[in-house]
Design a protein around this motif. Sequence first.
Motif, PDB file in Angstrom:
ATOM      1  N   VAL A 219       5.032  -6.631   5.438  1.00  0.00           N
ATOM      2  CA  VAL A 219       4.195  -5.743   4.647  1.00  0.00           C
ATOM      3  C   VAL A 219       4.608  -5.679   3.180  1.00  0.00           C
ATOM      4  O   VAL A 219       3.790  -5.766   2.273  1.00  0.00           O
ATOM      5  CB  VAL A 219       4.233  -4.322   5.262  1.00  0.00           C
ATOM      6  N   SER A 220       5.936  -5.574   2.972  1.00  0.00           N
ATOM      7  CA  SER A 220       6.404  -5.222   1.632  1.00  0.00           C
ATOM      8  C   SER A 220       6.061  -6.276   0.597  1.00  0.00           C
ATOM      9  O   SER A 220       5.859  -5.962  -0.567  1.00  0.00           O
ATOM     10  CB  SER A 220       7.908  -4.995   1.669  1.00  0.00           C
ATOM     11  N   SER A 221       5.973  -7.539   1.025  1.00  0.00           N
ATOM     12  CA  SER A 221       5.729  -8.583   0.036  1.00  0.00           C
ATOM     13  C   SER A 221       4.256  -8.711  -0.341  1.00  0.00           C
ATOM     14  O   SER A 221       3.930  -9.337  -1.334  1.00  0.00           O
ATOM     15  CB  SER A 221       6.241  -9.928   0.554  1.00  0.00           C
ATOM     16  N   VAL A 222       3.361  -8.165   0.445  1.00  0.00           N
ATOM     17  CA  VAL A 222       1.935  -8.348   0.150  1.00  0.00           C
ATOM     18  C   VAL A 222       1.166  -7.064  -0.126  1.00  0.00           C
ATOM     19  O   VAL A 222       0.253  -7.058  -0.942  1.00  0.00           O
ATOM     20  CB  VAL A 222       1.174  -9.037   1.315  1.00  0.00           C
ATOM     21  N   ALA A 223       1.513  -5.990   0.590  1.00  0.00           N
ATOM     22  CA  ALA A 223       0.659  -4.804   0.524  1.00  0.00           C
ATOM     23  C   ALA A 223       1.094  -3.845  -0.573  1.00  0.00           C
ATOM     24  O   ALA A 223       2.247  -3.829  -0.992  1.00  0.00           O
ATOM     25  CB  ALA A 223       0.688  -4.091   1.864  1.00  0.00           C
ATOM     26  N   SER A 224       0.146  -3.056  -1.039  1.00  0.00           N
ATOM     27  CA  SER A 224       0.513  -1.987  -1.972  1.00  0.00           C
ATOM     28  C   SER A 224       0.559  -0.646  -1.251  1.00  0.00           C
ATOM     29  O   SER A 224       1.296   0.243  -1.616  1.00  0.00           O
ATOM     30  CB  SER A 224      -0.475  -1.937  -3.132  1.00  0.00           C
ATOM     31  N   ARG A 225      -0.229  -0.515  -0.200  1.00  0.00           N
ATOM     32  CA  ARG A 225      -0.221   0.723   0.581  1.00  0.00           C
ATOM     33  C   ARG A 225      -0.122   0.403   2.058  1.00  0.00           C
ATOM     34  O   ARG A 225      -0.499  -0.676   2.506  1.00  0.00           O
ATOM     35  CB  ARG A 225      -1.505   1.508   0.339  1.00  0.00           C
ATOM     36  N   VAL A 226       0.346   1.375   2.825  1.00  0.00           N
ATOM     37  CA  VAL A 226       0.559   1.175   4.247  1.00  0.00           C
ATOM     38  C   VAL A 226      -0.022   2.358   5.021  1.00  0.00           C
ATOM     39  O   VAL A 226       0.172   3.514   4.625  1.00  0.00           O
ATOM     40  CB  VAL A 226       2.070   1.087   4.578  1.00  0.00           C
ATOM     41  N   ALA A 227      -0.734   2.062   6.107  1.00  0.00           N
ATOM     42  CA  ALA A 227      -1.133   3.108   7.050  1.00  0.00           C
ATOM     43  C   ALA A 227      -0.413   2.801   8.356  1.00  0.00           C
ATOM     44  O   ALA A 227      -0.509   1.695   8.875  1.00  0.00           O
ATOM     45  CB  ALA A 227      -2.641   3.100   7.257  1.00  0.00           C
ATOM     46  N   VAL A 228       0.335   3.762   8.861  1.00  0.00           N
ATOM     47  CA  VAL A 228       1.076   3.559  10.104  1.00  0.00           C
ATOM     48  C   VAL A 228       0.239   4.141  11.239  1.00  0.00           C
ATOM     49  O   VAL A 228      -0.113   5.319  11.223  1.00  0.00           O
ATOM     50  CB  VAL A 228       2.451   4.243  10.048  1.00  0.00           C
ATOM     51  N   MET A 229      -0.076   3.275  12.198  1.00  0.00           N
ATOM     52  CA  MET A 229      -0.974   3.685  13.265  1.00  0.00           C
ATOM     53  C   MET A 229      -0.242   3.744  14.601  1.00  0.00           C
ATOM     54  O   MET A 229       0.587   2.893  14.902  1.00  0.00           O
ATOM     55  CB  MET A 229      -2.117   2.672  13.335  1.00  0.00           C
ATOM     56  N   TYR A 230      -0.560   4.756  15.379  1.00  0.00           N
ATOM     57  CA  TYR A 230       0.068   4.897  16.691  1.00  0.00           C
ATOM     58  C   TYR A 230      -0.844   5.702  17.608  1.00  0.00           C
ATOM     59  O   TYR A 230      -1.381   6.739  17.206  1.00  0.00           O
ATOM     60  CB  TYR A 230       1.428   5.608  16.566  1.00  0.00           C
ATOM     61  N   GLY A 231      -1.020   5.215  18.821  1.00  0.00           N
ATOM     62  CA  GLY A 231      -1.817   5.948  19.801  1.00  0.00           C
ATOM     63  C   GLY A 231      -3.228   6.258  19.317  1.00  0.00           C
ATOM     64  O   GLY A 231      -3.766   7.316  19.624  1.00  0.00           O
TER      65      GLY A 231
END
Length: 342
Positions: A219-231
């Motif tokens: 993720v860190s090398s390409v994305a600017s934002r992250v959504a963490v998904m679970y369940g």
Amino acid sequence: MKKILKVNDLSVSFETYGTDVQAVRGVSFELEEKETLAIVGESGSGKSVTAYSIMRLIDMPPGKFDGGTILFNGEDLTLKSEKQMQEIRGKEISMIFQDPMTSLNPTMTIGKQISESLIKHQNMSKKQASSRGVELLKLVGIPNPETRINQYPHQYSGGMRQRAMIAIALACNPKILIADEPTTALDVTIQAQILELMRDLQEKTGTAIILITHDLGVVSSVASRVAVMYGGKIVETGNVDEIFYNPKHPYTWGLLGSMPKVDSKGEELLAIPGSPPDLADPPKGCPFVTRCPYAMKVCRNNMPEYTHLSDTQKTACWLLDERAPQVEIPETAIVGGYKQHV
Ligand code: ADP
Ligand code: MG
């Protein structure tokens, strides 16, 4: 920046054998023009169903929309007919998958597969499409594109096939590229090359990207934002620095703890103990409750609201309630030098 996609309170379920699998449960996120948003979470979190919903590639039935909207340029994609979606897919929103072999047609040359959408969506002649095809193969780093364009998928290596898929996906200059685990099937070196390619292409073309992965490391090398998904839910969202340096959700801590560290010397990776919830009978409260080392009574029956930690970071966890005990981020989740990971 203009927001080109707004997913609002999306719920999607599958009815099979009398049970209702609630794959996506009230997911909301936005995508800005020219940005890369990563959606991260273990297998079964609902990432692919979210992606397929945007593309309207879910078979209905057994799948169905239980609520929510997907606004693309202000228009709700959940209301579009199949015919209208055919105008959007490939032209406005494109998708690439984990295994290019299943989405490439083995009986057609790569060139023909690129030309198809150019002829359909851009009214190009065969000749124009063919020279644009060569250009696209060059853009994605295929050597000898003039020769390669006349070859079949089986004549390409795994990494080259994924490059070809990207070329097809980008052929009509889509506004959004959705990449669902695009590097998972590739070995580490090729994986890094494909990620680098995606980052370069993003700079060159300005296409907004939704990168779906179970691996925080990519993720860190390409994305600017992250959504963490679970369940079936997004449990935490933030920009890359917030997710890596100031994560607040114990599930994000778990994912960070199971990520190989740059400076680790053969240390054992800490997988999160336990398994994801059964979405045929989803928990009433926080989906992570059964695996969370900090779970409290309230977590069982009540889904936490989002706490806004900054303009860009929000987290759904009862630990952020003022009445909850103070919990420190565990050592295992503290990352150092993650930017060199890829
Ligand atoms: P991820 O991509 O995060 O690994 P998915 O979005 O593929 O997860 O799946 C989320 C949940 O939805 C899983 O429990 C999965 O079994 C279920 N699911 C996905 N597709 C279907 C389908 N076509 N029919 C029934 N259940 C499905
Ligand atoms: Mg998936």
